[in-house]
Design an enzyme around this catalytic site. Structure first.
Site, PDB file in Angstrom:
ATOM      1  CE  LYS A 150       7.956  -1.696 -11.008  1.00 40.36           C
ATOM      2  NZ  LYS A 150       7.210  -3.130 -12.052  1.00 40.36           N
ATOM      3  NE  ARG A 196       4.176   1.346  -1.308  1.00 41.06           N
ATOM      4  CZ  ARG A 196       5.474   1.246  -0.684  1.00 41.06           C
ATOM      5  NH1 ARG A 196       6.346   1.252  -1.713  1.00 41.06           N
ATOM      6  NH2 ARG A 196       5.454   0.005  -0.125  1.00 41.06           N
ATOM      7  CD1 TRP A 251      -2.811  -5.316  -4.478  1.00 42.90           C
ATOM      8  CD2 TRP A 251      -2.180  -6.306  -2.574  1.00 42.90           C
ATOM      9  NE1 TRP A 251      -2.363  -6.442  -5.045  1.00 42.90           N
ATOM     10  CE2 TRP A 251      -2.868  -6.641  -3.801  1.00 42.90           C
ATOM     11  CE3 TRP A 251      -1.942  -6.581  -1.289  1.00 42.90           C
ATOM     12  CZ2 TRP A 251      -2.407  -8.377  -3.371  1.00 42.90           C
ATOM     13  CZ3 TRP A 251      -1.926  -8.075  -1.328  1.00 42.90           C
ATOM     14  CH2 TRP A 251      -2.095  -9.027  -2.081  1.00 42.90           C
ATOM     15  CG  HIS A 276       8.778 -36.658 -17.929  1.00 38.25           C
ATOM     16  ND1 HIS A 276       9.076 -37.470 -18.323  1.00 38.25           N
ATOM     17  CD2 HIS A 276       9.713 -35.583 -18.502  1.00 38.25           C
ATOM     18  CE1 HIS A 276       9.992 -38.205 -18.503  1.00 38.25           C
ATOM     19  NE2 HIS A 276      11.158 -36.992 -18.962  1.00 38.25           N
ATOM     20  CB  CYS A 289      -0.873  -0.133   1.318  1.00 36.01           C
ATOM     21  SG  CYS A 289      -2.021  -1.297   1.107  1.00 36.01           S
ATOM     22  CG  ASN A 341       2.340  -0.525   3.886  1.00 38.20           C
ATOM     23  OD1 ASN A 341       1.706  -1.914   3.026  1.00 38.20           O
ATOM     24  ND2 ASN A 341       3.815  -0.787   2.814  1.00 38.20           N
ATOM     25  N   GLY A 342       1.139  -2.950   5.487  1.00 38.85           N
ATOM     26  CA  GLY A 342       1.651  -4.394   6.180  1.00 38.85           C
ATOM     27  C   GLY A 342       0.156  -5.299   7.000  1.00 38.85           C
ATOM     28  CE  LYS A 381       7.176  -8.704 -17.145  1.00 42.06           C
ATOM     29  NZ  LYS A 381       7.534 -10.048 -15.688  1.00 42.06           N
ATOM     30  CD  GLU A 412       9.241 -11.988 -16.747  1.00 37.24           C
ATOM     31  OE1 GLU A 412       9.502 -12.194 -15.429  1.00 37.24           O
ATOM     32  OE2 GLU A 412       9.575 -10.629 -17.032  1.00 37.24           O
ATOM     33  CD  GLU A 452       3.458  -9.558 -14.519  1.00 40.18           C
ATOM     34  OE1 GLU A 452       3.451  -9.038 -13.411  1.00 40.18           O
ATOM     35  OE2 GLU A 452       4.384  -9.703 -14.601  1.00 40.18           O
TER      36      GLU A 452
END
Ligand code: AGP
Length: 605
Positions: A600, A27, A74, A501, A2, A98-99, A482, A478, A485
């Protein structure tokens, strides 16, 4: 996760709070709010959704006051709605947080037994009600100190108080918090980015610190309640302070500035005239290093996976990698001759920071590769290597990933050379090739037109697979991350050799499969894996620098990359995958810079 802002001033603060919250939105952006103190009354305004929603509310009913706090959220506890938005206020105190307060349920039960009523589902409101109790008999500083002693978990807090209309108190445990200084104004903020537009003088709180600020002064207190001094840092001027310029969004800007950021980073560390890497003050003599351990989260972890191959190929060292959220809870055997390397764009990721703290507690030598030099991880490691990519605002990491890989590549080369694992001529040849990278990345960006054509294939598909071997396997991971998200479509990165497999069962007619297949030692084996996929109807997007005829039939699209030393192929193959995720998300009209559910910097566990 946050964003927090607090301003104590000699003039109205709500406009500056809103402007700072806009900078902090990367954030967290589920909801937003602010509270000011005016004529000794707490005025709280908050809403679900973006800061611009809050701005509209304030436009209709302005909030006065020369002291205030603000927050972008968030969600961790409680759905993202107005009631759960911060600040959380009582009659006499207002709090932004925040936390995560890990014992909030227990504390809430205790408060409810005393007849206290909760309005929200958040852990933060527990802090508000505890403070309200304490303030009946104590001054703000004592009330805060005694409240914090009851909390378990992580917090960065901003607090204002009725009857004390000139102070803001901040506190930090596990989540970042900074103080900014100006004339007739002082600030509290989650990070320097939020404060940069108002000041370049910053101090960072450490875990356990409390700050008490007015418009004219700032005081700091440590865990033992002693008054302490904090270093004032003068922040560097970010030339390209994040502006979108002519770009539609930050992510497209950050993808297309990768040749420049790569060049800047090379210029920072590689001698222009000689083919030499300018690294100094190693925390361990490279000859004494026993093992390399690479740790990160998400995209940063993927850069660690790529680097594992480089360290193994260039040096004689054993190399381990781990996601920070696993590393921090393992039953680890620390060794003072291991070099622990932490990779983090923000330098504030909670799991990575906790893993670093664990290493420090065990006397291990640490190096951090970050994009924010004033960050917690940078400040807490023995040796910091900034990637010099400039602020990365898009939540999906692009230029930072290239920068992380670049620094790891340079570090692996330097350590191998200093250990005499790499001969001088090979060392210098690789540096020569590395200097060509910015121009080659520019060439790769030209694949955008082709990528736009193939992006449509992903909209109707049930999902997609990204496959690679060796250095290309982490790039496949990666690329899948991408796409997930940014477009919210299912995608899976997998080692190409592992498909038989089990995951081959997923392949059906028309399923998009991206094969990352540079002309390296794995080339023919990856081509065989590709044929297995084609035989079952997979629709192939091939990323390669090979013109080998064996790979031309049944390919939906081939993205041809420029030829380069095979150790550098991860940089080039990343570009089309970034563009692919970007264009699929664009077609789906997703929010490119702020994908749903994400933030972020993940500063909570
Ligand atoms: C990147 O695209 C992701 N949004 C995310 O995985 C990110 O890499 C991860 O959260 C680590 O962040 P950091 O690099 O700031 O530590």
């Amino acid at each position: 996760m946050c964003g927090i802002i607090g301003i104590a001033s000699n003039k109205s603060v709500s406009t500056n709070i809103i402007n700072s919250l806009k900078k902090l939105e990367y954030r967290g952006y589920d909801s937003a709010g602010l509270a000011t103190l005016n004529k000794n009354e707490i005025n709280e305004k908050k809403c679900s959704g973006r800061v611009e929603q809050l701005e509209k509310i304030l436009f209709k009913s302005p909030t006065e006051g020369n002291l205030g706090i603000g927050h972008v959220r968030w969600a961790t506890h409680g759905i993202p709605n107005e009631v759960n938005a911060h600040p959380h206020s009582s009659e006499i105190v207002s709090v932004v947080h925040n936390g995560i307060i890990e014992n909030s349920t227990e504390l809430k039960n205790q408060l409810e037994k005393k007849g206290k009523k909760f309005k929200s589902q958040t852990d933060t409101e527990v802090i508000t009600l505890l403070l309200t109790e304490e303030l009946k008999t104590k001054n703000p500083l004592q009330a805060v100190q005694d409240t914090l002693a009851k909390l378990e978990g992580s917090f960065a807090l901003g607090i204002i108080f009725k009857n004390f209309n000139n102070i803001i108190i901040g506190a930090r445990r596990g989540s970042p918090l900074a103080v900014g200084y100006s004339n007739n104004e002082n600030y509290l903020g989650s990070d320097s980015y939020a404060l940069k537009s108002m000041t370049n003088k910053i101090s960072y709180l450490d875990d356990g610190d409390i700050c008490l600020l007015t418009k004219d002064k700032v005081e700091f207190y440590d865990l033992k309640k002693n008054k302490i001094n904090k270093k004032v840092l003068i922040l560097s001027e970010d030339k390209n302070i994040a502006q979108k310029g002519d770009y539609k969004n930050f992510m497209s800007k950050e993808i297309f500035e990768q040749p420049i950021t790569t060049k800047n980073c090379i210029n920072e560390y590689i001698d222009k005239e000689r083919d030499e890497i300018n690294f100094f003050n190693f925390p361990l003599d490279p000859k004494d290093i026993n093992k390399i351990v690479l740790i990160g989260c998400g995209t940063a972890y993927h850069s660690c996976l790529v680097a594992k191959y480089w360290f193994e190929n260039f040096t004689s060292l054993p190399v381990e990698t781990d996601v920070a959220s696993e590393f921090r809870y393992r039953n680890l055997r620390f060794n003072k001759k291991n070099l622990y390397i932490f990779v983090s764009q923000s330098g504030e990721t909670a799991d990575t920071s906790a893993a670093l703290d664990l290493c420090k507690k065990n006397g291990a030598k640490t190096c951090s590769i970050v994009n924010v030099v004033e960050s917690t991880i940078a400040r807490n490691s023995d040796w910091t290597l900034p990637i010099h990519a400039g602020p990365e605002i898009g939540v999906a990491s692009t230029k930072a990933f290239i920068g992380q890989m670049l620094l790891l590549y340079i570090l692996a080369l330097k350590i191998s050379f200093l250990r005499n694992d790499l001969e001088k001529k090979d060392y210098q040849l690789k540096i020569k090739n590395l200097k060509k990278l910015p121009d080659l990345l520019t060439k790769c960006l030209k694949s955008e037109d082709k990528i736009q054509l193939v992006a449509k294939d992903f909209l109707e598909a049930k999902g997609s697979m990204f496959l690679g071997r060796g250095l290309s396997f982490p790039i496949a991971l990666e690329g899948a991350l991408k796409l997930k998200e940014l477009s919210y479509l299912h995608a899976e990165g997998y080692p190409a050799g592992e498909m038989k497999h089990g995951p081959l069962a997923l392949i059906e007619n028309g399923l998009p499969v991206i094969i990352v297949c540079p002309n390296d030692k794995y080339f023919h084996k990856t081509v065989s894996n590709m044929q297995e996929v084609i035989a079952r109807g997979g629709k192939i997007l091939l990323i390669t620098d090979s013109n080998d005829s064996v790979i031309n039939e049944n390919i939906r699209f081939t993205i041809n990359l420029p030829k380069i030393d095979e150790s550098l192929t991860p940089f080039l193959s990343t570009i089309p995958l970034q563009l692919l995720a970007y264009h699929v998300a664009l077609l789906k009209k997703c929010d490119i810079d702020k994908p749903r559910n994400l933030a972020k910097s993940v500063t909570v566990e």
